[in-house]
Every structure is written in C-alpha cells, then in structure tokens.
Design an enzyme around this catalytic site. Structure first.
Site, short mmCIF file in Angstrom:
data_model
loop_
_atom_site.label_atom_id
_atom_site.label_comp_id
_atom_site.label_asym_id
_atom_site.label_seq_id
_atom_site.Cartn_x
_atom_site.Cartn_y
_atom_site.Cartn_z
N GLY A 1 5.34 -8.05 -10.61
CA GLY A 1 6.64 -8.71 -10.51
C GLY A 1 6.52 -10.20 -10.27
O GLY A 1 7.49 -10.95 -10.38
N LYS B 1 -1.15 -15.25 -9.37
CA LYS B 1 -0.21 -14.55 -8.49
C LYS B 1 0.79 -15.57 -7.95
O LYS B 1 0.39 -16.56 -7.34
CB LYS B 1 -0.99 -13.90 -7.34
CG LYS B 1 -0.15 -13.14 -6.35
CD LYS B 1 -1.03 -12.34 -5.38
CE LYS B 1 -0.20 -11.64 -4.31
NZ LYS B 1 -1.04 -10.88 -3.39
N ASP C 1 11.90 -13.26 -6.82
CA ASP C 1 11.91 -14.54 -7.55
C ASP C 1 10.62 -14.79 -8.32
O ASP C 1 10.48 -15.82 -8.99
CB ASP C 1 12.17 -15.70 -6.56
CG ASP C 1 11.09 -15.80 -5.48
OD1 ASP C 1 10.15 -14.99 -5.50
OD2 ASP C 1 11.21 -16.69 -4.62
N GLY D 1 5.01 -2.70 -10.93
CA GLY D 1 4.49 -3.59 -11.97
C GLY D 1 4.33 -5.00 -11.43
O GLY D 1 4.79 -5.31 -10.34
N ASP E 1 -4.77 -6.90 -2.59
CA ASP E 1 -3.45 -7.23 -2.04
C ASP E 1 -3.46 -7.47 -0.54
O ASP E 1 -3.15 -6.61 0.26
CB ASP E 1 -2.42 -6.14 -2.41
CG ASP E 1 -1.68 -6.57 -3.66
OD1 ASP E 1 -1.96 -7.67 -4.18
OD2 ASP E 1 -0.82 -5.82 -4.14
N ASP F 1 -0.09 1.74 -5.07
CA ASP F 1 -0.22 0.61 -6.02
C ASP F 1 -1.18 -0.44 -5.48
O ASP F 1 -1.57 -1.34 -6.21
CB ASP F 1 1.14 -0.03 -6.29
CG ASP F 1 1.88 -0.39 -5.02
OD1 ASP F 1 2.18 0.53 -4.24
OD2 ASP F 1 2.13 -1.59 -4.80
N ASN F 2 -1.54 -0.33 -4.21
CA ASN F 2 -2.49 -1.29 -3.63
C ASN F 2 -3.86 -0.67 -3.43
O ASN F 2 -4.65 -1.14 -2.63
CB ASN F 2 -1.95 -1.82 -2.29
CG ASN F 2 -0.73 -2.71 -2.49
OD1 ASN F 2 -0.54 -3.28 -3.56
ND2 ASN F 2 0.09 -2.82 -1.46
#
Ligand code: AMP
Ligand code: MG
Length: 491
Positions: free
Chosen positions: A96, A117, A129, A94, A266, A256-257
């Site tokens: 993040g 992003k 983070d 997801g 990405d 996911d990419n």
C-alpha cells in the site's frame, strides 16, 4: 582542452522475474514523484556488495531514483498483492505504500529485491496515504542493520531520503522513503492471497517460483511442495530462536509480515527487551499481548499452519493425506525451534556438549532474571566475563547456588575456560539497539538534523560481539525504567 564529463555507471542490474508471474500477483505502477529529495543516509558496504557504485549513488540522478522521481534503467516497478491475518483476522493487503523496483543481480549472481517503502499510493493503499515519515524509516534502517550485525537473517536498508514534503499523522512530519533490500518479499500472506483468490495453477506457479528462487535444491524432490513447507518451517525455527536469544520483540507478527525466505521483515513496532520478561510488549496496539516476547514461537507455529493450509492442493491429490502431511510438518516446528533455542542457550552459557539437566539450568537462570527484573543482555554479558558483581542477581542465594551448579557443569566438559569464554563472547552481544539509544539517535536526526548520533550508534551495532572499550557506553542501561516504552504501527 575540454575535459570529457566522467560518467560513472551506478551498477543497477535489474531482472524482474516476479513481474513475469500472472498479472493478478501485482499491479504495474511507478512510484509517485516527490518535491525535493535529499539523501539522508546511504549504506556503502551494502551498496558495494550489491555491485553498486557508492559515488554514483550520491548523484542527483540516483537520489531521484531513491525518491521515485525517476525509475532506474531496467526496472519494471510493481506493487505486490498479498493478504494476511492481522491479529488473527484475515484481510486483503498488498504493497500500500511500497513498490518493488526489481531484483538486483549482484556481480556474484545473487538476486535481491530492491523496494522503495513510502513511495506513494497504490491500488492496495486502502485509506492510507502511501507515505512514510523520517523517524520510522530511520528506525527501520537502524534496527535492520543491528539485526544484520547480530547475524540474524533480515531485510536490509540501502538508503533513506527525505521527500521535502510533509505527511500528516498526529502532527505534520517529514516525509521519507526507505530503500529496502530483501532476499524476496514473498510472504506467508502472498500464498494466502493466491490460495484465496487464485487458481490451483496460479498457486503452483507461485510455489514453483519460490522453490526456484529460494530452495532450488528441493526442485527434484519426490514431493517438492511438502519439502517447501519443511524448508520454510526450518527457516522460521532458526529465525525465531535467534530472536528469542537476543531478546528481540517483532511486535506485529501478522502472516503478511512473515517471509518465506526466513528473513525478518517489517520493522514497525519492534524493540529489544531490557529486563527479561516473557510478557514484554512494546506495541501500543497489542492490547492483549498476542505478540509478546514469550508468545513469538507459538505465533510462528500458528502462522506456519496458515502457510501449510495454502499448500494443501499441491501436497497431495488426496486431501486427507495432504492435511496429514502438512499437519505433521507444522507439528515439527516446536521441536525444531526448541532444538535451535537450546543450542543457542548452551552457547550463551559456554556449553559445548549436552547434558540432560541443561534445560533446567537455563530455565532457572531465566526465572531468576524474570523474578528480579534484571537485564537480559547484561546478565549474559556479566557471565561471559565472569563479573557477576555486575548483575543485580549477585546477592541472591538462589543465584549463588545456580552459579555454583553452572561452574560445575562447565567443569564437566572437555573444553577449557578460555574456549568457553570464547564461545560466550561470540554468543552474547554487548551491544543491542537499546530503546533509549535508538530514541536519542532518532531525536537528534529528526528534530535537529544531526545524524552523528545515529552514525555512532550504527557503528557500534555493526560489531555487537567485539566488546571494544568505545562500545562500553552502549551497554549501559537507561537511567529511568523503560517499562512504558511504546512503539507504533503504520507510521
Ligand atoms: P504493516 O503494518 O506495515 O505491515 O502494513 C500493513 C498493511 O498496511 C500493508 O498492506 C501496508 O502496505 C499498508 N500500509 C501501511 N501504512 C500505509 C500507508 N501509509 N499508506 C497505505 N498503505 C499503508
Ligand atoms: Mg507489513
């Protein structure tokens, strides 16, 4: 007389169709505000094509929006949920460290995701983070724009801002946020997420949404879900062939990419190959070369098989039948990829028609490049201008033989020398984002706050096929070998 304050509209025209899907597909969340945003780079031509006002985008209010300190009118920010196979292992992921502001509807009616992003933590951040640092965000900006210049489907970069906050990696780094523009952020991993944790109804709603958004022309097909699979397979066959033809190594082809739209996404540990070698790997974490240059087509096929699996319940009520249909579609990838690659390679060699021996002609050239570790891009450049003295292959007898065969092959087609030269110029870039050039630009920007090196590089990268004299310097190889060039994930 008091002059009226001039109010320029920024031009944001958001729709939020993804946020109309089921709530489990995403989390509504605003970006986390930052201390003191500063605009570092703005992509004016892209802004204009999106229907945005370049002057207004530089106002404090807009810079605050790029930083996530305010949310532009009409945006309903969300973090998207997705899963993915990372280096072959399935995980929940997801956004993040990203939020989708919404979809910008352009004056011509096109729809583009606008994503921040590096915009702070979300429920999908796990231990991270939620932030990004300046170097990697500028790197994504440079490489994605280079891909665009090369004519390769890609997400694009609208702006980079610094946050005025530092983030901790191995050292303290300047925090930054990239505004990314994409046809959509629907990934193979998005389908994997819904397939694993959602219902068949939800899966159907995602598939229908995707069809509507990217492939509306298959909507009324007899079996739109097998058509969807075939469209995605076709798109990836075209995309990966384009990567291979310019020597692009993505570096982290996790599911996911991989987008459903067929855009490259990405830009983490990616880089361009100098000397031709199928084993080229840049990513520091790719210890076994899973995502090496030469493996990219096979990995794409593997990822597409994972995508196909998610569609099984939609493809046919009889599972065996569904599996057979899906399997056949995935098996076609290799042939489709190969056709795209062969067509591209023929163009790189100035060939308009097809002959049975073309493949061995191409393979022989590549083998020589590999054997003698010669530069991939510059070898094709030397052939384009028939300046073979520019390549280290010139003294090899096997190359002399090959060159003669190639010349004779060119002579057997109807097109003239000039036409071949024209085709080769359009198919062989002189400028690629060479690692040493990208590093040089990033160092000047990040260490010295000097963005001029990057701007010059970006200008050259936007016209990789123009062969202008001022671009010559960008085709030069680095002084020392770049064998040890290493790139990093999650920076
Ligand atoms: P990537 O390697 O960039 O494709 O990211 C893989 C996953 O890690 C995605 O779910 C990202 O959102 C997440 N991620 C990467 N960096 C961070 C970070 N600094 N904080 C939170 N999540 C992150
Ligand atoms: Mg990713």
């Amino acid at each position: 007389m008091i002059e009226k304050e001039k109010i320029i509209e920024t031009g944001w025209n958001f729709d939020n169709s993804y946020a109309d899907l089921a709530e489990s597909f995403f989390t509504r969340i605003n970006p986390t505000p930052v201390k003191s945003p500063k605009l570092i780079i703005l992509n004016s031509p892209l802004a204009k094509s999106l229907g945005l006002n370049v002057e207004a985008l530089q106002s404090n209010n807009s810079v605050d929006a790029f930083a996530g300190n305010n949310v532009p009118k009409g945006s309903e920010p969300i973090a998207q949920a997705y899963s993915g196979h990372q280096f072959g292992h399935f995980t929940m992921l997801g956004d993040g460290r990203a939020v989708l502001l919404g979809e910008q509807i352009t004056p011509s009616g096109e729809r583009f995701d606008i994503q921040l992003k590096g915009s702070g933590r979300t429920p999908y951040s796990r231990g991270g983070d939620g932030r990004a640092s300046l170097g990697p965000m500028l790197r994504e900006y440079i490489i994605s724009e280079a891909m665009y210049g090369l004519g390769i489907p890609t997400t694009r970069s609208l702006a980079v801002i610094t946050t005025g906050e530092s983030i901790i990696r191995e050292t303290r780094l300047a925090g930054a946020i990239l505004t990314r523009v994409a046809a959509s952020h629907i990934r193979v991993g998005t389908f994997q997420y819904v397939s694993k944790w959602g219902t068949v109804e939800k899966l159907k709603s995602l598939a229908d949404y995707t069809i509507q958004r990217h492939f509306a022309y298959i909507k009324n097909d007899e079996n739109p879900y097998i058509s969807l699979l075939k469209e995605v397979i076709n798109g990836q066959a075209e995309l990966i062939a384009k990567w291979q033809l310019v020597g692009f190594v993505h570096g982290v082809m996790n599911t996911d990419n991989m987008t459903i739209s067929g855009e490259t996404i990405d830009y983490g540990p990616c880089a361009f190959m100098d000397a031709y070698n199928l084993k080229t790997v840049f990513s520091s974490i790719d210890l076994h070369g899973r995502y090496a240059y030469g493996n990219q087509p096979d990995i794409a096929a593997w990822n597409l098989a994972r995508f196909a699996e998610t569609l099984i319940p939609l493809i046919h009520e009889n599972q065996d039948k569904a599996v057979e249909l899906a399997k056949n579609a995935v098996l076609d990838f290799t042939k489709l990829y190969h056709n795209n690659w062969m067509a591209g390679m023929r163009s790189k060699l100035g060939l308009f028609n097809e002959e049975a021996q073309d493949e061995s002609l191409i393979e022989d050239l590549l083998s020589m490049m590999e054997k003698y570790s010669v530069d991939y891009t510059n070898t094709f450049r030397a052939l384009t201008f028939d300046k073979i003295e520019d390549t280290a292959l010139v003294n090899k007898t096997e190359f002399t033989k090959w060159y003669d065969l190639w010349k004779r092959r060119l002579g057997r087609q109807q097109q003239s020398k000039d036409e071949s030269h024209g085709l080769m110029k359009k198919s062989n870039p002189s400028v690629i984002p060479r690692n040493h050039r990208v590093e040089e630009a990033l160092e000047a920007a990040v260490e010295k706050g000097d963005y001029s090196v990057m701007e010059r590089l970006l200008n050259a990268l936007l016209k990789p096929y123009s062969y202008s004299p001022e671009q010559e310097e960008y085709s030069k190889l680095p002084a020392a070998s770049t064998c040890s060039y290493r790139t990093f994930c999650g920076t």
